[in-house]
Design a protein around this motif. Structure first.
Motif, short mmCIF file in Angstrom:
data_model
loop_
_atom_site.label_atom_id
_atom_site.label_comp_id
_atom_site.label_asym_id
_atom_site.label_seq_id
_atom_site.Cartn_x
_atom_site.Cartn_y
_atom_site.Cartn_z
N TYR A 87 -65.53 -45.40 -14.62
CA TYR A 87 -65.64 -44.75 -13.39
C TYR A 87 -66.40 -43.54 -13.49
CZ TYR A 87 -63.12 -42.44 -8.69
OH TYR A 87 -63.92 -41.80 -7.85
N ALA A 88 -66.04 -43.38 -14.36
CA ALA A 88 -65.88 -40.81 -14.15
C ALA A 88 -67.69 -40.99 -14.52
CB ALA A 88 -65.44 -40.75 -15.46
N LYS A 89 -68.05 -40.15 -13.89
CA LYS A 89 -69.53 -39.72 -13.96
C LYS A 89 -69.67 -39.65 -15.54
CE LYS A 89 -69.92 -39.13 -9.33
NZ LYS A 89 -70.69 -38.30 -7.93
N PRO A 90 -70.77 -39.57 -16.05
CA PRO A 90 -70.81 -38.18 -17.12
C PRO A 90 -71.08 -36.99 -17.19
CG PRO A 90 -73.23 -39.52 -16.73
CD PRO A 90 -72.08 -39.69 -15.17
N ASP A 91 -70.53 -36.55 -16.11
CA ASP A 91 -70.80 -35.08 -16.06
C ASP A 91 -68.96 -34.55 -15.44
OD1 ASP A 91 -71.25 -35.41 -13.80
OD2 ASP A 91 -72.36 -33.96 -12.61
N ASP A 92 -68.54 -35.92 -14.97
CA ASP A 92 -67.21 -35.72 -14.72
C ASP A 92 -66.13 -34.67 -16.25
OD1 ASP A 92 -67.05 -36.43 -12.19
OD2 ASP A 92 -66.70 -38.22 -12.52
N HIS A 93 -65.12 -33.89 -15.70
CA HIS A 93 -63.83 -33.83 -16.82
C HIS A 93 -62.82 -34.97 -16.57
CE1 HIS A 93 -66.39 -30.28 -17.31
NE2 HIS A 93 -66.52 -29.72 -16.53
N LEU A 94 -62.54 -35.50 -18.00
CA LEU A 94 -61.98 -36.61 -16.94
C LEU A 94 -60.54 -35.46 -18.41
CD1 LEU A 94 -60.87 -39.21 -16.87
CD2 LEU A 94 -61.94 -40.51 -19.08
N VAL A 95 -59.25 -35.60 -17.41
CA VAL A 95 -57.84 -35.27 -18.33
C VAL A 95 -57.22 -36.54 -17.89
CG1 VAL A 95 -56.14 -34.06 -17.99
CG2 VAL A 95 -57.54 -33.39 -17.80
N ILE A 96 -56.80 -36.95 -19.16
CA ILE A 96 -55.69 -38.33 -19.48
C ILE A 96 -54.28 -38.14 -20.09
CG2 ILE A 96 -55.43 -40.45 -20.81
CD1 ILE A 96 -58.91 -40.37 -20.56
N PHE A 97 -53.90 -38.71 -18.83
CA PHE A 97 -51.91 -38.04 -19.26
C PHE A 97 -51.16 -39.49 -19.70
CE2 PHE A 97 -47.07 -37.80 -17.93
CZ PHE A 97 -47.06 -37.03 -18.59
N THR A 98 -51.19 -40.14 -20.90
CA THR A 98 -50.50 -41.12 -22.20
C THR A 98 -49.38 -40.65 -22.73
OG1 THR A 98 -51.73 -43.06 -22.73
CG2 THR A 98 -52.46 -40.97 -23.05
N ASP A 99 -49.05 -41.64 -22.76
CA ASP A 99 -48.06 -41.80 -24.18
C ASP A 99 -48.66 -42.34 -25.36
OD1 ASP A 99 -47.94 -44.27 -23.36
OD2 ASP A 99 -46.69 -45.18 -23.51
N GLY A 100 -50.89 -42.82 -25.18
CA GLY A 100 -51.42 -42.84 -26.28
C GLY A 100 -51.15 -44.20 -26.95
N ILE A 116 -59.86 -34.89 -21.96
CA ILE A 116 -58.27 -34.13 -22.42
C ILE A 116 -57.47 -35.25 -22.89
CG2 ILE A 116 -56.88 -32.30 -23.01
CD1 ILE A 116 -59.71 -30.52 -21.53
N TRP A 117 -56.44 -35.98 -23.80
CA TRP A 117 -56.05 -36.20 -23.85
C TRP A 117 -54.81 -35.81 -23.91
CZ3 TRP A 117 -56.90 -41.53 -23.50
CH2 TRP A 117 -58.53 -41.53 -24.81
N VAL A 118 -54.05 -35.62 -22.90
CA VAL A 118 -52.26 -34.76 -22.73
C VAL A 118 -51.38 -36.11 -23.30
CG1 VAL A 118 -50.83 -33.67 -21.22
CG2 VAL A 118 -53.34 -33.37 -20.50
N LEU A 119 -50.66 -35.61 -24.54
CA LEU A 119 -49.83 -36.70 -24.82
C LEU A 119 -48.40 -36.57 -24.31
CD1 LEU A 119 -52.17 -36.79 -28.22
CD2 LEU A 119 -51.43 -38.78 -25.92
N THR A 120 -48.00 -37.48 -24.15
CA THR A 120 -46.13 -37.08 -24.55
C THR A 120 -45.82 -37.08 -25.48
OG1 THR A 120 -45.46 -39.74 -24.29
CG2 THR A 120 -46.01 -39.11 -22.40
N ASN A 121 -44.21 -36.72 -25.80
CA ASN A 121 -43.40 -36.43 -27.26
C ASN A 121 -43.19 -38.39 -27.64
OD1 ASN A 121 -43.55 -34.25 -27.56
ND2 ASN A 121 -42.09 -33.88 -26.68
N GLU A 122 -43.76 -39.38 -26.53
CA GLU A 122 -43.55 -41.08 -27.07
C GLU A 122 -45.50 -41.18 -27.94
OE1 GLU A 122 -42.25 -42.43 -24.12
OE2 GLU A 122 -40.49 -41.38 -23.97
N ILE A 123 -45.61 -40.44 -28.25
CA ILE A 123 -47.13 -40.69 -28.46
C ILE A 123 -46.84 -41.47 -30.07
CG2 ILE A 123 -47.25 -38.57 -30.10
CD1 ILE A 123 -50.36 -41.27 -28.85
#
Length: 142
Positions: A87-100, A116-123
């Protein structure tokens, strides 16, 4: 999020992808959304919040907070970020909030602008090497 990280011409989007798979704690998802909405400081209509598990289930403009919070209460499924890569275009900034806990990261190719992977403490530590190969890691305290 720190202002000034984007070094683009202003036409690029920030895509905030929220993992709403079964392993994500709903309170943690809501807390992450609060931080994104209250502190992003982004202007314009092109930035989005994307909900995903094994596919993109919905997308909202960042300013559509009512529907973002309403959608955040629906959960289930596994986690696969392939749909985000597509979905993301090559020049999009992708920030992903996940437990990994993400299915088959090894098949993904690095993006032009690493996510940028924004990781919970449950990673799970098992996934850290693959996440690091694909982007920058940020650990939350929740």
């Amino acid at each position: 999020m720190q202002r000034g990280l984007a070094t683009t011409n202003g036409n690029n989007r920030f895509l905030f992808a929220i993992d709403v798979s079964g392993s994500m704690n709903p309170r943690i998802v809501e807390r992450g959304l609060n931080n994104i909405i209250q502190h992003s400081g982004l202007k314009g209509d092109n930035h989005e919040v994307i909900f995903f598990d094994t596919r993109i289930s919905s997308k909202y403009k960042l300013k559509d907070t009512y529907n973002i919070y309403k959608e955040a209460r629906r959960y289930g499924g596994g986690t696969d970020v392939k749909a985000l890569w597509e979905y993301a275009k090559p020049d999009d900034h992708l920030v992903i909030f996940t437990d990994g806990y993400i299915y088959d990261l090894s098949r993904l190719q690095p993006r032009t602008i690493p996510p940028i992977w924004v990781l919970t403490n449950e990673i799970s530590r098992h996934y850290l090497d693959q996440l690091t190969r694909l982007g920058e890691l940020v650990q939350t305290n929740y």
